[in-house]
Design a protein around this motif. Structure first.
Motif, PDB file in Angstrom:
ATOM      1  N   ILE A 216      69.411  21.058   9.589  1.00 22.20           N
ATOM      2  CA  ILE A 216      69.077  21.931  10.708  1.00 22.20           C
ATOM      3  C   ILE A 216      70.297  22.778  11.036  1.00 22.20           C
ATOM      4  CG2 ILE A 216      68.155  22.074  13.051  1.00 22.20           C
ATOM      5  CD1 ILE A 216      66.313  20.586  11.156  1.00 22.20           C
ATOM      6  N   ILE A 217      70.154  24.096  10.963  1.00 23.76           N
ATOM      7  CA  ILE A 217      71.249  24.995  11.334  1.00 23.76           C
ATOM      8  C   ILE A 217      70.856  25.701  12.613  1.00 23.76           C
ATOM      9  CG2 ILE A 217      72.615  26.987  10.654  1.00 23.76           C
ATOM     10  CD1 ILE A 217      72.263  26.112   7.768  1.00 23.76           C
ATOM     11  N   LYS A 218      71.539  25.358  13.696  1.00 25.32           N
ATOM     12  CA  LYS A 218      71.233  25.927  14.997  1.00 25.32           C
ATOM     13  C   LYS A 218      72.021  27.203  15.254  1.00 25.32           C
ATOM     14  CE  LYS A 218      69.707  21.677  17.218  1.00 25.32           C
ATOM     15  NZ  LYS A 218      68.454  22.201  17.758  1.00 25.32           N
ATOM     16  N   ASP A 219      73.235  27.277  14.735  1.00 25.53           N
ATOM     17  CA  ASP A 219      74.067  28.465  14.919  1.00 25.53           C
ATOM     18  C   ASP A 219      75.326  28.281  14.090  1.00 25.53           C
ATOM     19  OD1 ASP A 219      74.938  30.909  15.795  1.00 25.53           O
ATOM     20  OD2 ASP A 219      74.755  30.470  17.926  1.00 25.53           O
ATOM     21  N   GLY A 220      76.206  29.246  14.155  1.00 21.51           N
ATOM     22  CA  GLY A 220      77.470  29.157  13.457  1.00 21.51           C
ATOM     23  C   GLY A 220      77.615  30.236  12.409  1.00 21.51           C
ATOM     24  N   GLY A 242      63.070  16.047   3.734  1.00 21.38           N
ATOM     25  CA  GLY A 242      63.655  17.023   2.822  1.00 21.38           C
ATOM     26  C   GLY A 242      63.322  18.436   3.238  1.00 21.38           C
ATOM     27  N   TYR A 243      63.532  18.744   4.532  1.00 21.79           N
ATOM     28  CA  TYR A 243      63.205  20.081   5.029  1.00 21.79           C
ATOM     29  C   TYR A 243      64.427  20.742   5.656  1.00 21.79           C
ATOM     30  CZ  TYR A 243      62.663  17.536   9.470  1.00 21.79           C
ATOM     31  OH  TYR A 243      62.874  16.747  10.567  1.00 21.79           O
ATOM     32  N   ILE A 244      64.346  22.072   5.772  1.00 21.71           N
ATOM     33  CA  ILE A 244      65.424  22.876   6.356  1.00 21.71           C
ATOM     34  C   ILE A 244      64.841  23.751   7.451  1.00 21.71           C
ATOM     35  CG2 ILE A 244      67.118  24.710   5.934  1.00 21.71           C
ATOM     36  CD1 ILE A 244      67.377  23.715   3.086  1.00 21.71           C
ATOM     37  N   ILE A 245      65.516  23.811   8.588  1.00 19.69           N
ATOM     38  CA  ILE A 245      65.174  24.732   9.666  1.00 19.69           C
ATOM     39  C   ILE A 245      66.424  25.537  10.006  1.00 19.69           C
ATOM     40  CG2 ILE A 245      64.387  25.010  12.044  1.00 19.69           C
ATOM     41  CD1 ILE A 245      62.855  22.394  11.748  1.00 19.69           C
ATOM     42  N   ILE A 246      66.317  26.852   9.972  1.00 19.00           N
ATOM     43  CA  ILE A 246      67.427  27.733  10.338  1.00 19.00           C
ATOM     44  C   ILE A 246      67.042  28.484  11.597  1.00 19.00           C
ATOM     45  CG2 ILE A 246      68.846  29.695   9.624  1.00 19.00           C
ATOM     46  CD1 ILE A 246      68.386  28.803   6.732  1.00 19.00           C
ATOM     47  N   GLU A 247      67.800  28.269  12.674  1.00 20.43           N
ATOM     48  CA  GLU A 247      67.494  28.900  13.956  1.00 20.43           C
ATOM     49  C   GLU A 247      68.199  30.243  14.108  1.00 20.43           C
ATOM     50  OE1 GLU A 247      65.260  27.890  15.910  1.00 20.43           O
ATOM     51  OE2 GLU A 247      64.883  25.878  15.142  1.00 20.43           O
ATOM     52  N   LYS A 248      69.511  30.260  13.888  1.00 24.74           N
ATOM     53  CA  LYS A 248      70.265  31.510  13.952  1.00 24.74           C
ATOM     54  C   LYS A 248      71.634  31.284  13.343  1.00 24.74           C
ATOM     55  CE  LYS A 248      71.707  30.777  18.790  1.00 24.74           C
ATOM     56  NZ  LYS A 248      71.801  31.397  20.135  1.00 24.74           N
ATOM     57  N   GLY A 249      72.560  32.267  13.442  1.00 26.39           N
ATOM     58  CA  GLY A 249      73.894  32.207  12.846  1.00 26.39           C
ATOM     59  C   GLY A 249      74.027  33.364  11.840  1.00 26.39           C
ATOM     60  N   ALA A 250      75.146  33.459  11.236  1.00 22.84           N
ATOM     61  CA  ALA A 250      75.439  34.347  10.096  1.00 22.84           C
ATOM     62  C   ALA A 250      75.748  33.487   8.915  1.00 22.84           C
ATOM     63  CB  ALA A 250      76.613  35.245  10.419  1.00 22.84           C
ATOM     64  N   LYS A 265      59.734  21.534   3.275  1.00 23.41           N
ATOM     65  CA  LYS A 265      59.470  22.685   4.134  1.00 23.41           C
ATOM     66  C   LYS A 265      60.765  23.408   4.472  1.00 23.41           C
ATOM     67  CE  LYS A 265      55.584  20.378   6.438  1.00 23.41           C
ATOM     68  NZ  LYS A 265      55.047  19.899   7.734  1.00 23.41           N
ATOM     69  N   LEU A 266      60.661  24.724   4.502  1.00 22.55           N
ATOM     70  CA  LEU A 266      61.781  25.565   4.935  1.00 22.55           C
ATOM     71  C   LEU A 266      61.271  26.521   5.990  1.00 22.55           C
ATOM     72  CD1 LEU A 266      64.595  26.905   4.755  1.00 22.55           C
ATOM     73  CD2 LEU A 266      63.736  28.245   2.838  1.00 22.55           C
ATOM     74  N   THR A 267      61.869  26.471   7.172  1.00 21.62           N
ATOM     75  CA  THR A 267      61.480  27.348   8.273  1.00 21.62           C
ATOM     76  C   THR A 267      62.694  28.140   8.723  1.00 21.62           C
ATOM     77  OG1 THR A 267      59.807  25.767   9.029  1.00 21.62           O
ATOM     78  CG2 THR A 267      60.491  27.464  10.585  1.00 21.62           C
ATOM     79  N   ILE A 268      62.546  29.468   8.774  1.00 25.30           N
ATOM     80  CA  ILE A 268      63.620  30.344   9.227  1.00 25.30           C
ATOM     81  C   ILE A 268      63.154  31.037  10.494  1.00 25.30           C
ATOM     82  CG2 ILE A 268      65.072  32.331   8.671  1.00 25.30           C
ATOM     83  CD1 ILE A 268      64.790  31.546   5.725  1.00 25.30           C
ATOM     84  N   ASN A 269      63.810  30.732  11.606  1.00 23.87           N
ATOM     85  CA  ASN A 269      63.450  31.282  12.910  1.00 23.87           C
ATOM     86  C   ASN A 269      64.395  32.368  13.384  1.00 23.87           C
ATOM     87  OD1 ASN A 269      61.206  29.566  13.275  1.00 23.87           O
ATOM     88  ND2 ASN A 269      62.542  27.896  13.926  1.00 23.87           N
ATOM     89  N   GLY A 270      65.443  32.637  12.631  1.00 17.87           N
ATOM     90  CA  GLY A 270      66.399  33.657  13.039  1.00 17.87           C
ATOM     91  C   GLY A 270      67.623  33.606  12.157  1.00 17.87           C
ATOM     92  N   GLY A 271      68.625  34.368  12.541  1.00 16.09           N
ATOM     93  CA  GLY A 271      69.877  34.385  11.810  1.00 16.09           C
ATOM     94  C   GLY A 271      69.992  35.568  10.881  1.00 16.09           C
TER      95      GLY A 271
END
Length: 488
Positions: A216-220, A242-250, A265-271
């Motif tokens: 899980i990547i929340k920011d950074g 075995g899933y990835i969620i990306i919330e935001k960040g660069a 599953k891979l979910t991209i919500n921002g970034g």
């Protein structure tokens, strides 16, 4: 493309798409109830009493720690009790080990450290209820391992990363961490991994950043250079994980294999995700993009909804690509958008500079592709070219060409009054144009030109505003159905 530079209609499409819910049906992505995901995160993770912090000082070849919860043997410090520990200084060849038998929470504050281990993980979290690595404000921290390891657990070949955890791991803070994994992975957790904040620079001989149950990547700000996958999550024992969620960040990723790989599953919500090099850019059984700006360069598929490393990539009802919003640009030498199942697009922008080879396509799907909103442009070879199907509610057109256009040659589509519908410059030679836009109207004719020039502002090959100077008119296309195919 910066969203503030998008045409008004495109902006409205992206905003509206966020309000569209997934409809029931066999060819629609199964809903993902992210609220039901049990993460190891708690509010208490991010607060502590400074008076309780236990200092550990690294002195090159020795370690100082005056606390019963820490045992020191030469250049190895073992944290045996739950608590908060602040580590500072340099180890030229040593290790920090967490071996908390009561499985409490261990918080490690990296307060300006430079730790090198010649034959193991510089930080090895062996036992803990969960572990938290804090990057202290305005500090620079470094972890470097050697090219060969002496395993602590030979049967499991562990540890195998410069920052390795057998427990749930969270990384956060306003400092930076540079990880050089010369042996295998850069950062790896055998459970869940959350990156909440901080600057991470990771170089790895295998995977860059890996979580087993989830990542899980929340920011950074994250920069990864990896020989295989850049970001990865896989759990061979439980296929629901075995899933990835990306919330935001660069994020900037250069990978020898997949830029981002999730087994389930891979979910991209921002970034802002920039995959500068990859074999396949993004891969998972289910890929959902809700928002964010994504750029992909791949030597094979740009985006691949298919089985992962433990499963053959054959057509199946269990593979989905769902695009709700956001922006994806790709330059792919294999398929651009490759879905070994079902695709659905309700909003956002996809731009594909596709393959020149006829055994691949800019858009390639096996079951169905329904488009109900958004902006899709995919140029590439003509041998296997596809557009969204007849179940769509937004019009699409596939234009195949008798003669291929060279890289840099504009494709321009305008209505009968000369209004610009599309002006685009491909990075590669192309012989097909797949296009879907809210501006394409049924029972309407459009003139198609190749070559020429435009005075408009160009971003990722797409021109806006400006004046188009005619090249060669290839013909007139009439939109006769929701999925029109013509050859010019």
């Amino acid at each position: 493309m910066n969203k503030k530079n998008l045409p008004l209609w495109m902006m409205l499409t992206i905003i509206a798409s966020l309000l569209i819910a997934c409809k029931d049906g066999s060819d629609v992505l199964p809903s993902e109830d992210e609220d039901s995901i049990e993460l190891h995160e708690a509010d208490s993770d991010y607060t502590w009493n400074n008076a309780d912090v236990i200092p550990i000082v690294l002195n090159g070849t020795s370690i100082t720690a005056n606390n019963a919860g820490v045992s020191v043997a030469g250049a190895v410090a073992t944290i045996k009790a739950a608590g908060t520990y602040s580590i500072s200084g340099t180890l030229t060849n040593g290790q920090i080990v967490v071996n908390n038998e009561d499985k409490g929470v261990v918080r490690i504050i990296l307060n300006g450290v430079d730790i090198t281990s010649s034959n193991s993980a510089p930080i090895y979290i062996k036992k803990a209820g969960k572990a938290l690595v804090v990057l202290a404000d305005n500090t620079q921290n470094k972890l470097t391992d050697g090219a060969t390891y002496v395993y602590d657990i030979p049967a499991d070949e562990e540890p195998n990363a410069a920052l390795f955890s057998k427990a749930d791991l969270t990384i956060f803070g306003n400092g930076s961490l540079t990880v050089t994994g010369k042996f295998n992975d850069g950062i790896a957790s055998k459970d869940g991994l959350i990156i909440k904040s901080g600057t991470l620079n990771v170089t790895a001989a295998d995977d860059g950043i890996r979580g087993k149950d989830y990542l899980i990547i929340k920011d950074g700000a994250i920069n990864v250079t990896a020989k295989t996958d850049g970001l990865k999550s896989n759990n061979d024992e439980n296929t629901a994980l075995g899933y990835i969620i990306i919330e935001k960040g660069a994020m900037t990723i250069s990978a020898g294999d997949d830029g981002i790989h999730a087994e389930s599953k891979l979910t991209i919500n921002g970034g802002n995700i920039n995959i500068t090099k990859s074999y396949e850019g993004i891969e998972s059984k289910i890929i959902t993009v809700n928002d964010g700006t994504i750029h992909i360069v791949s030597s094979d598929d740009g985006l691949n909804a298919a089985g992962g490393s433990s499963e053959s990539a054959t057509a199946s009802g269990s593979y989905y690509f769902y695009m709700n919003g956001g922006y994806i640009w790709m330059d792919a030498n294999g398929d651009g958008v490759d879905v070994n199942g079902t695709a659905e697009m309700t909003g956002g922008v996809i731009i594909v500079n596709g393959t020149t080879a006829n055994n691949n396509a800019a858009v390639d799907y096996d079951r169905s592709f329904k488009i109900a909103g958004g902006y899709l442009l995919a140029v590439g070879s003509s041998g296997m070219a596809q557009i969204p199907g007849t179940s769509s509610t937004q019009n699409s057109v596939l234009i195949t060409l008798t003669t291929a256009q060279q890289a840099g040659s504009l494709v321009h589509i305008q209505d009968s009054e000369g209004k610009d519908i599309l002006t685009f410059k491909s990075t590669k030679k192309y012989q097909s144009v797949a296009f879907s836009s809210p501006e394409l109207k049924k029972d309407t004719s459009y003139d198609v030109f190749f070559g020429g020039s435009s005075t408009g502002t160009v971003t990722d090959g797409l021109y806006k505003d400006g004046i188009y100077t005619s090249g060669t008119k290839a013909g007139t296309v009439s939109i006769t159905s929701v999925a029109t195919k013509v050859k010019l």
